[in-house]
Design a protein around this motif. Structure first.
Motif, PDB file in Angstrom:
ATOM      1  N   PRO A   1      25.062  58.685  57.142  1.00  0.00           N
ATOM      2  CA  PRO A   1      25.465  59.402  55.924  1.00  0.00           C
ATOM      3  C   PRO A   1      25.507  60.905  56.164  1.00  0.00           C
ATOM      4  O   PRO A   1      24.516  61.500  56.630  1.00  0.00           O
ATOM      5  N   PRO A   2      26.646  61.548  55.878  1.00  0.00           N
ATOM      6  CA  PRO A   2      26.860  62.942  56.292  1.00  0.00           C
ATOM      7  C   PRO A   2      26.088  63.978  55.486  1.00  0.00           C
ATOM      8  O   PRO A   2      26.173  65.168  55.802  1.00  0.00           O
ATOM      9  N   THR A   3      25.322  63.546  54.474  1.00  0.00           N
ATOM     10  CA  THR A   3      24.450  64.509  53.774  1.00  0.00           C
ATOM     11  C   THR A   3      23.343  65.001  54.702  1.00  0.00           C
ATOM     12  O   THR A   3      22.599  65.917  54.349  1.00  0.00           O
ATOM     13  N   GLN A   4      23.238  64.400  55.891  1.00  0.00           N
ATOM     14  CA  GLN A   4      22.237  64.810  56.881  1.00  0.00           C
ATOM     15  C   GLN A   4      22.737  65.951  57.771  1.00  0.00           C
ATOM     16  O   GLN A   4      22.089  66.325  58.738  1.00  0.00           O
ATOM     17  N   LEU A   5      23.923  66.495  57.399  1.00  0.00           N
ATOM     18  CA  LEU A   5      24.551  67.544  58.204  1.00  0.00           C
ATOM     19  C   LEU A   5      24.588  68.878  57.485  1.00  0.00           C
ATOM     20  O   LEU A   5      24.627  68.938  56.256  1.00  0.00           O
ATOM     21  N   LYS A   6      24.618  69.944  58.259  1.00  0.00           N
ATOM     22  CA  LYS A   6      24.901  71.275  57.726  1.00  0.00           C
ATOM     23  C   LYS A   6      26.424  71.435  57.611  1.00  0.00           C
ATOM     24  O   LYS A   6      27.180  70.596  58.099  1.00  0.00           O
ATOM     25  N   SER A   7      26.854  72.533  57.029  1.00  0.00           N
ATOM     26  CA  SER A   7      28.299  72.760  56.862  1.00  0.00           C
ATOM     27  C   SER A   7      29.008  72.969  58.196  1.00  0.00           C
ATOM     28  O   SER A   7      30.234  72.895  58.278  1.00  0.00           O
ATOM     29  N   THR A   8      28.255  73.220  59.253  1.00  0.00           N
ATOM     30  CA  THR A   8      28.834  73.373  60.597  1.00  0.00           C
ATOM     31  C   THR A   8      28.991  72.031  61.305  1.00  0.00           C
ATOM     32  O   THR A   8      29.500  71.980  62.422  1.00  0.00           O
ATOM     33  N   LEU A   9      28.514  70.954  60.680  1.00  0.00           N
ATOM     34  CA  LEU A   9      28.432  69.599  61.234  1.00  0.00           C
ATOM     35  C   LEU A   9      27.299  69.435  62.241  1.00  0.00           C
ATOM     36  O   LEU A   9      27.218  68.423  62.940  1.00  0.00           O
ATOM     37  N   GLU A  10      26.402  70.419  62.298  1.00  0.00           N
ATOM     38  CA  GLU A  10      25.160  70.274  63.058  1.00  0.00           C
ATOM     39  C   GLU A  10      24.180  69.463  62.211  1.00  0.00           C
ATOM     40  O   GLU A  10      24.133  69.614  60.988  1.00  0.00           O
ATOM     41  N   THR A  11      23.419  68.591  62.840  1.00  0.00           N
ATOM     42  CA  THR A  11      22.459  67.792  62.077  1.00  0.00           C
ATOM     43  C   THR A  11      21.285  68.671  61.641  1.00  0.00           C
ATOM     44  O   THR A  11      20.916  69.630  62.327  1.00  0.00           O
ATOM     45  N   LYS A  12      20.711  68.321  60.499  1.00  0.00           N
ATOM     46  CA  LYS A  12      19.567  69.078  59.987  1.00  0.00           C
ATOM     47  C   LYS A  12      18.283  68.735  60.732  1.00  0.00           C
ATOM     48  O   LYS A  12      17.393  69.575  60.869  1.00  0.00           O
ATOM     49  N   LEU A  13      18.199  67.494  61.222  1.00  0.00           N
ATOM     50  CA  LEU A  13      16.958  67.039  61.865  1.00  0.00           C
ATOM     51  C   LEU A  13      16.820  67.483  63.315  1.00  0.00           C
ATOM     52  O   LEU A  13      15.723  67.769  63.785  1.00  0.00           O
ATOM     53  N   VAL A  14      17.944  67.499  64.037  1.00  0.00           N
ATOM     54  CA  VAL A  14      17.902  67.843  65.464  1.00  0.00           C
ATOM     55  C   VAL A  14      18.828  69.028  65.720  1.00  0.00           C
ATOM     56  O   VAL A  14      20.041  68.941  65.504  1.00  0.00           O
ATOM     57  N   GLU A  15      18.254  70.122  66.174  1.00  0.00           N
ATOM     58  CA  GLU A  15      19.037  71.330  66.416  1.00  0.00           C
ATOM     59  C   GLU A  15      19.993  71.130  67.585  1.00  0.00           C
ATOM     60  O   GLU A  15      19.702  70.402  68.545  1.00  0.00           O
ATOM     61  N   ASN A  16      21.167  71.758  67.488  1.00  0.00           N
ATOM     62  CA  ASN A  16      22.205  71.742  68.537  1.00  0.00           C
ATOM     63  C   ASN A  16      22.896  70.382  68.700  1.00  0.00           C
ATOM     64  O   ASN A  16      23.647  70.184  69.654  1.00  0.00           O
ATOM     65  N   LEU A  17      22.633  69.449  67.777  1.00  0.00           N
ATOM     66  CA  LEU A  17      23.295  68.144  67.800  1.00  0.00           C
ATOM     67  C   LEU A  17      24.316  68.106  66.674  1.00  0.00           C
ATOM     68  O   LEU A  17      23.979  68.345  65.510  1.00  0.00           O
ATOM     69  N   PHE A  18      25.569  67.795  67.013  1.00  0.00           N
ATOM     70  CA  PHE A  18      26.671  67.789  66.045  1.00  0.00           C
ATOM     71  C   PHE A  18      27.280  66.388  65.964  1.00  0.00           C
ATOM     72  O   PHE A  18      27.359  65.680  66.971  1.00  0.00           O
ATOM     73  N   PHE A  19      27.710  65.997  64.758  1.00  0.00           N
ATOM     74  CA  PHE A  19      28.405  64.720  64.545  1.00  0.00           C
ATOM     75  C   PHE A  19      29.832  65.010  64.085  1.00  0.00           C
ATOM     76  O   PHE A  19      30.046  65.903  63.254  1.00  0.00           O
ATOM     77  N   ALA A  20      30.799  64.207  64.552  1.00  0.00           N
ATOM     78  CA  ALA A  20      32.184  64.367  64.090  1.00  0.00           C
ATOM     79  C   ALA A  20      32.916  63.034  64.129  1.00  0.00           C
ATOM     80  O   ALA A  20      32.749  62.241  65.057  1.00  0.00           O
ATOM     81  N   GLY A  21      33.719  62.792  63.102  1.00  0.00           N
ATOM     82  CA  GLY A  21      34.562  61.597  63.071  1.00  0.00           C
ATOM     83  C   GLY A  21      33.946  60.451  62.305  1.00  0.00           C
ATOM     84  O   GLY A  21      33.205  60.645  61.332  1.00  0.00           O
TER      85      GLY A  21
END
Length: 620
Positions: free
Chosen positions: A346-366
Motif C-alpha cells: 500500500p503506497p501510503t507507506q511512501l513519501k512524495s518522492t516515492l522513498e519508503t518511510k520505514l527504510v531510508e534510501n529505498l524507493f518503490f515504483a510501478g
C-alpha cells in the motif's frame, strides 16, 4: 567486479527502465538488475502506449527528459488522438506499438548510456542497516552495495498465474516468480497485500477473417509523443473491431465453475476498469455483446492481441468461445489468456518522492505500489530514479504537485489515499485538467527537467521557441483587423454572425464556430500569415485563446490551494494531542505524516474540520 553503485534498480519493466535511465542521465552510476535480459521493457499486456490521461503522462515523461515518448515514436505502427470531439483538456494521444521493436529500442537506449550496467539474476534480499538500505543480495549470494535502491518488481513478487483450475508460480507467462523480498519487507514492518491482473489470449492473424470486422485506421495526419524531432509515421497498420455475442457468452459460462475468480482461488482485487470477459458478462448480464479490439503486435509478426477478451478460464473454454466471435471462426490460438496474482505494498507507506518511510534510501515504483498500466509505472520509475539520484548526491527532493502534472496527481493520490485495487489514471482524477493538457506538457515541465540535469538544452531551446512564437502569433492576431465587406460572406457561410464594424482576428478566433482553419479562409493575407507557423504553434494559440477564461479560473484555484501547500507540518508533530478531531482523522494523520496542510487535506478520512483544528494547533 561488484563495485558500489550510486543507484541499483531491481526490475527492468517500464518503471525500471525509466528509473535507470533517469538516474544515469543525471550522473549516477546505475546497476539495472533483471531476471531476464531478453525481456527488458517487455510489453507484458497490450501492444500500445498512451490513451485517455495515459497519453498526457507519456508526454509529461518526455517533457521532463524521460524516454517513453521517444521509444513509443520509434516503435509505433499506428497513431490516434483520442477524444478530438471533446475539449482539448480531454485530447489524449495513443499509439499501437510494435512489441518487439519497443523492447529493442529501450534496450538499445539503455546500452548507449555509459552510466548503466546490467546484471541478470534474481534479487532475493535487501541489505539493510539501521533502517537504511545499503545494497542488495542476489540468489547466488552476491552482495552489491549502493547508496539507493529502487524496487520495480512488477507482477513478479510471489507471482501466481491462473488458467482455469491450474495455477503455477510465475511473474509472467514462461517466467519465474521473485521470492524473498516481500517476506523481508514484512519483517521490517511493511504492510503487504495482493492484487490481480489479467491478459487475453494471443492468436494467429493469418487465421482471422477481417472482412467480418470493422476497420479502425489511424489518424490521417499522425502526430507523435516526443517534443524532440522524432519522425511521425508515414504508413500505418489498421486495427479491427468485432463483438462478442450470446453464443460466445454461453460458451464462456460453461467454464464458470472452473473459474479461479468465481471459485475464490484468486484473492487479489483486479482492475475495475479493465475487467475480464467473464466478469463483464457476469456483471453486465443485460448486455448482449461486448466490443473486441483486434490489435496487431507489430510490423513483422502475425501475432494478434485480442483486446477486451482478458480471461483466466480454462484454455479449451477460451478457444471454443473465441471461435464464436465474428471473424474468429477458424482462429488459431498462440497462447491462452491468464490471470496473475502478485504482492504489492500500500503506497501510503511512501513519501512524495516515492522513498519508503520505514527504510531510508529505498524507493518503490510501478505495480509494487498498486498501480496498473505501462504509463503509470513509467512515470513512477522516472520520479523514483530522479529522487534516488538526488538522495545519493544529497540534493533536494524533486516532486510535482497536482497543478503541475498528471504525474503529481497520481503520486499524490497514491501516498495520501492509498489504493485497494489496481490504480489507473483518468482525466477525471485531475481537478486542473484544463491546465494539464497533452499539448503543453513541455511548457509545464521541461525547464524543471533541465534544472535537475535530466532534460537536454535542446529541449529547453525548443520549448522557449514554442512559447515565443505562440506569443508572437497571438499579438499578430490581436493587431490584424478585418472589415465587414471582406469577411461577412464567409462568416455567414460558417454559421456565425456577421460584422457591423472591423474587428481583430483574435476576437473572431474566440467564436465557437471559428478555429485557425476557418481563419485561413477569410482573406489571402490571413492565410499567408497563418501559413508561417507550425501546426503545434497554431494549436497552442487556438487553445489559449478559446479557453482563456477557463485557464485563468483554474490558475486562480491553484493559487488559492497553493497557500495550504506552503504551510509545512513539522515531521515530529504529535497528532495524539488533537483530541478534538475524529479518531479516524487522527489515525490517518499519524500514519501518513503529511508534509503540508495541503497534503493533510487530501488524506482519505481527514475532514475539512479536522484540517481547521490542525491549523489552529499550528498557530494558524
Amino acid at each position: 567486479m561488484y563495485k558500489q553503485y550510486d543507484v541499483i534498480v531491481v526490475g527492468a519493466g517500464h518503471a525500471g527502465c525509466e528509473a535507470a535511465h533517469a538516474a544515469a542521465t543525471m550522473g549516477s552510476s546505475v546497476l539495472l538488475i533483471t531476471m531476464n535480459m531478453h525481456t527488458i521493457a517487455q510489453m507484458s499486456c497490450n501492444p500500445a502506449m498512451g490513451g485517455v490521461a495515459k497519453g498526457q503522462i507519456v508526454r509529461e515523461i518526455d517533457a521532463l527528459g524521460g524516454m517513453s515518448g521517444i521509444i513509443s515514436d520509434k516503435s509505433m505502427i499506428q497513431f490516434r488522438m483520442l477524444n478530438r470531439s471533446k475539449g482539448p483538456a480531454m485530447w489524449s494521444p495513443r499509439c499501437q506499438s510494435d512489441r518487439m521493436k519497443f523492447a529493442e529500442e529501450w534496450r538499445y537506449a539503455l546500452e548507449q548510456n555509459l552510466n548503466v550496467d546490467f546484471w541478470q539474476e534474481m534479487v532475493s534480499e535487501l541489505l539493510v542497516e539501521n533502517n537504511k538500505v545499503i545494497g542488495v543480495k542476489t540468489q547466488l549470494g552476491i552482495e552489491i552495495k549502493a547508496k539507493a535502491v529502487v524496487l520495480t518488481n512488477g507482477t513478479f513478487l510471489n507471482g501466481l498465474i491462473h488458467i482455469g483450475e491450474k495455477n503455477f508460480g510465475g511473474g509472467r507467462t514462461a517466467e519465474g516468480k521473485a521470492t524473498g523480498i516481500t517476506e523481508q519487507l514484512v519483517r521490517l514492518g511493511f504492510e503487504a497485500g495482493r492484487m490481480k491482473t489479467g491478459t487475453p489470449p494471443r492468436v494467429d492473424g493469418r487465421s482471422l477473417d477481417y472482412s467480418k470486422m470493422e476497420e479502425q485506421k489511424g489518424d490521417e495526419s499522425p502526430n507523435k509523443f516526443s517534443y524532440l524531432d522524432t519522425k511521425p509515421l508515414s504508413e500505418q497498420r489498421s486495427c479491427w473491431i468485432t463483438y462478442t455475442n450470446q453464443a460466445v457468452h454461453d460458451e464462456l459460462k460453461t467454464g464458470f465453475d472452473k473459474s479461479p475468480m468465481f471459485s475464490g482461488r484468486i484473492k487479489g482485487l483486479g482492475p475495475r476498469y479493465c475487467p475480464s470477459v467473464e466478469d463483464k458478462i457476469n456483471r453486465f448480464a443485460d448486455k448482449d455483446r461486448h466490443q473486441i479490439f483486434v490489435e496487431p503486435e507489430g510490423w513483422n509478426t502475425v501475432e494478434v492481441y485480442v483486446n477486451g477478451f482478458s480471461t483466466s478460464l480454462p484454455e479449451d473454454v477460451q478457444y471454443n468461445a473465441l471461435r464464436k466471435i465474428p471473424g474468429f471462426e477458424n482462429v488459431k490460438m498462440f497462447r491462452p489468456g491468464y490471470a496473475i496474482e502478485y504482492d504489492y505494498f500500500p503506497p501510503t507507506q511512501l513519501k512524495s518522492t516515492l522513498e519508503t518511510k520505514l527504510v531510508e534510501n529505498l524507493f518503490f515504483a510501478g505495480q509494487i505500489n498498486g498501480t496498473t498500466g505501462y504509463e503509470e509505472a513509467a512515470c513512477q520509475g522516472l520520479m523514483a530514479g530522479i529522487n534516488a539520484h538526488q538522495k545519493s548526491e544529497n540534493k533536494a527532493d524533486f516532486t510535482l504537485n497536482r497543478s503541475e502534472a498528471y504525474i503529481g496527481v497520481l503520486i499524490d493520490d497514491l501516498i495520501n489515499k492509498g489504493t485497494e485495487e489496481p490504480y489507473r489514471m483518468f482525466t477525471s482524477r485531475a481537478e486542473y485538467r484544463t491546465l494539464l493538457r497533452q499539448d503543453n506538457a513541455d511548457i509545464r515541465l521541461t525547464q524543471k527537467g533541465f534544472e535537475i540535469g535530466l532534460a537536454s538544452e535542446e529541449r529547453v531551446k525548443n520549448v522557449n521557441t514554442k512559447i515565443e512564437q505562440s506569443k508572437f502569433l497571438t499579438e499578430e492576431l490581436k493587431i490584424k483587423k478585418v472589415k465587414p465587406d471582406e469577411v461577412n460572406n464567409i462568416l455567414e457561410s460558417l454559421g456565425t454572425s456577421t460584422l457591423r464594424e472591423g474587428t481583430s482576428l483574435l476576437n473572431l478566433l474566440k467564436r465557437p464556430n471559428i478555429g485557425i482553419e476557418e481563419l485561413k479562409t477569410l482573406t489571402p493575407e490571413v492565410e499567408e500569415l497563418i501559413r508561417n507557423y507550425s501546426t503545434e504553434i497554431l494549436e497552442q494559440v487556438e487553445i489559449n485563446v478559446k479557453y482563456e477564461s477557463y485557464i485563468e479560473k483554474e490558475q486562480l484555484m491553484v493559487e488559492k490551494v497553493s497557500r495550504l501547500e506552503n504551510l509545512l507540518i513539522p515531521e515530529s508533530f504529535d497528532y495524539s494531542k488533537l483530541t478534538t478531531i475524529s479518531i479516524e482523522g487522527r489515525q490517518k494523520l499519524a500514519k501518513i505524516k503529511p508534509a503540508t496542510i495541503g497534503q493533510a487535506s487530501r488524506i482519505s478520512g481527514v475532514s475539512a474540520s479536522d484540517v481547521s483544528v490542525l491549523m489552529v494547533y499550528m498557530g494558524r
